[in-house]
Design an enzyme around this catalytic site. Structure first.
Site, PDB file in Angstrom:
ATOM      1  N   ASP A 183      57.402  54.874  14.159  1.00  0.00           N
ATOM      2  CA  ASP A 183      57.481  54.377  15.534  1.00  0.00           C
ATOM      3  C   ASP A 183      56.105  54.274  16.181  1.00  0.00           C
ATOM      4  O   ASP A 183      55.825  53.336  16.935  1.00  0.00           O
ATOM      5  CB  ASP A 183      58.378  55.288  16.371  1.00  0.00           C
ATOM      6  N   GLY A 184      55.234  55.245  15.906  1.00  0.00           N
ATOM      7  CA  GLY A 184      53.901  55.211  16.483  1.00  0.00           C
ATOM      8  C   GLY A 184      53.118  53.986  16.049  1.00  0.00           C
ATOM      9  O   GLY A 184      52.373  53.389  16.837  1.00  0.00           O
ATOM     10  N   ASN A 195      55.645  52.879  25.593  1.00  0.00           N
ATOM     11  CA  ASN A 195      56.638  53.944  25.768  1.00  0.00           C
ATOM     12  C   ASN A 195      56.611  54.560  27.168  1.00  0.00           C
ATOM     13  O   ASN A 195      57.595  54.519  27.885  1.00  0.00           O
ATOM     14  CB  ASN A 195      56.417  55.062  24.743  1.00  0.00           C
ATOM     15  N   ASP A 220      55.128  70.480  35.250  1.00  0.00           N
ATOM     16  CA  ASP A 220      54.084  70.262  34.247  1.00  0.00           C
ATOM     17  C   ASP A 220      53.541  68.847  34.317  1.00  0.00           C
ATOM     18  O   ASP A 220      52.474  68.560  33.771  1.00  0.00           O
ATOM     19  CB  ASP A 220      54.632  70.519  32.843  1.00  0.00           C
ATOM     20  N   THR A 277      63.733  57.026  24.371  1.00  0.00           N
ATOM     21  CA  THR A 277      64.138  57.875  23.241  1.00  0.00           C
ATOM     22  C   THR A 277      62.955  58.658  22.671  1.00  0.00           C
ATOM     23  O   THR A 277      63.073  59.268  21.615  1.00  0.00           O
ATOM     24  CB  THR A 277      64.759  57.019  22.124  1.00  0.00           C
ATOM     25  N   TYR A 294      59.229  60.750  24.371  1.00  0.00           N
ATOM     26  CA  TYR A 294      58.893  61.921  25.181  1.00  0.00           C
ATOM     27  C   TYR A 294      59.911  62.129  26.298  1.00  0.00           C
ATOM     28  O   TYR A 294      60.318  63.256  26.609  1.00  0.00           O
ATOM     29  CB  TYR A 294      57.484  61.718  25.753  1.00  0.00           C
ATOM     30  N   ASN A 295      60.357  61.034  26.900  1.00  0.00           N
ATOM     31  CA  ASN A 295      61.355  61.121  27.968  1.00  0.00           C
ATOM     32  C   ASN A 295      62.596  61.879  27.527  1.00  0.00           C
ATOM     33  O   ASN A 295      63.144  62.688  28.278  1.00  0.00           O
ATOM     34  CB  ASN A 295      61.727  59.717  28.434  1.00  0.00           C
ATOM     35  N   LEU A 296      63.064  61.615  26.322  1.00  0.00           N
ATOM     36  CA  LEU A 296      64.260  62.285  25.805  1.00  0.00           C
ATOM     37  C   LEU A 296      64.008  63.779  25.649  1.00  0.00           C
ATOM     38  O   LEU A 296      64.864  64.603  25.998  1.00  0.00           O
ATOM     39  CB  LEU A 296      64.667  61.668  24.470  1.00  0.00           C
ATOM     40  N   SER A 297      62.822  64.147  25.150  1.00  0.00           N
ATOM     41  CA  SER A 297      62.478  65.562  24.994  1.00  0.00           C
ATOM     42  C   SER A 297      62.377  66.261  26.344  1.00  0.00           C
ATOM     43  O   SER A 297      62.595  67.477  26.436  1.00  0.00           O
ATOM     44  CB  SER A 297      61.156  65.701  24.243  1.00  0.00           C
TER      45      SER A 297
END
Length: 273
Positions: A56-57, A130, A160, A171, A173-176
């Site tokens: 993905d990156g 993203n 933070d 799906t 960083y937002n998901l985490s």
């Protein structure tokens, strides 16, 4: 289809074996096929499709290069989770057959630009695929950030940091960070506080037509908050109390190629268990 560029992440496939195999299959019907390993080479020549061998990156970095250029991306998963990659390696030959037969569709995705206002200076960064993040610079500290949508005050967050995500990034960083997942074709953005110091602070979904402004305030009166600015995981600089960030949908979009019957929702179920 006359021109295809194949980008290979050399960390995932140092010998380019799969890329050469793809080229042998495609050159029966495609006039010009380039294999490249540098992002700057992707749009340096003609391309009707950009095939990406990586995770993905890698797809995100290719999307930055082709945004606004009308070159759709077909991702082949050489990574782990693979939300953005369309094809898993065992199904590569079938997918190439469908591609050559024209049995595919394209899906337009939005990106972000951000104006960074610091000490009277302004610079613009983007496109971000993203998410754009303003977060604490040092471990163990929080920052206070006020958020405005179309110049209307929304809330002040002691957290933070604050994350502004596209549907593509929902799906990631937002998901985490406990943010919601959005279908990739939605025309919306997500404002997600990262580890807020209040249980009442929840993510907010707004129209992508909105302008989002964030300002770093003071968590304590006797010192300035110190923050880091990141786009798609890359450090863009540092910030402090009084700095502002204005985020808008970029004019440039990028297209992802979809092959077969697997929907976003099926992929979501499979990838996330």
């Amino acid at each position: 289809m006359d021109n295809i560029v194949i980008f290979v992440d050399r960390k995932k496939e140092p010998g380019l074996e799969t890329a050469e195999e793809i080229k042998r299959i495609l050159e029966k019907q495609v006039k010009n096929i380039r294999i490249v390993t540098e992002f700057s080479e992707i749009a340096a020549g003609p391309a009707d499709i950009a095939m990406v061998l990586g995770g993905d990156g890698t797809v995100i970095q290719v999307a930055k290069q082709v945004a606004g250029k009308g070159i759709p991306i077909l991702g082949i998963n050489f990574g782990t989770l693979g939300f953005l990659t369309e094809v898993e390696r065992p199904k590569l030959h079938v997918a190439l057959g469908e591609l050559l037969a024209g049995n595919y569709s394209t899906e337009s995705r939005i990106a972000l630009n951000c104006e960074i206002h610091q000490s009277g200076d302004k610079r613009t960064v983007g496109p971000v695929i993203n998410e754009f993040v303003v977060c604490k610079r040092d471990f163990g500290h929080m920052i206070t950030t006020s958020v405005y949508v179309d110049d209307v005050y929304v809330d002040t967050y002691v957290a933070d940091g604050i994350l502004i995500s596209t549907p593509t990034g929902s799906t990631a960083y937002n998901l985490s960070a406990q943010g919601p997942m959005l279908a990739p074709d939605m025309d919306a953005l997500i404002i997600t506080p990262i580890c807020p110091h209040s249980l009442s602070k929840k993510p907010l979904i707004v129209s992508s037509k909105c302008t989002i402004r964030m300002q770093i305030d003071k968590t304590k009166a006797d010192y300035s908050d110190e923050a880091a600015i990141r786009g798609d995981g890359f450090l863009l600089g540092e910030a402090t109390t009084g700095d502002e960030f204005v985020i808008r949908k970029a004019e440039e979009t990028f297209d992802m190629i979809h092959i077969g019957e697997i929907s976003f929702y099926e992929k979501m179920r499979v990838k996330l268990g």
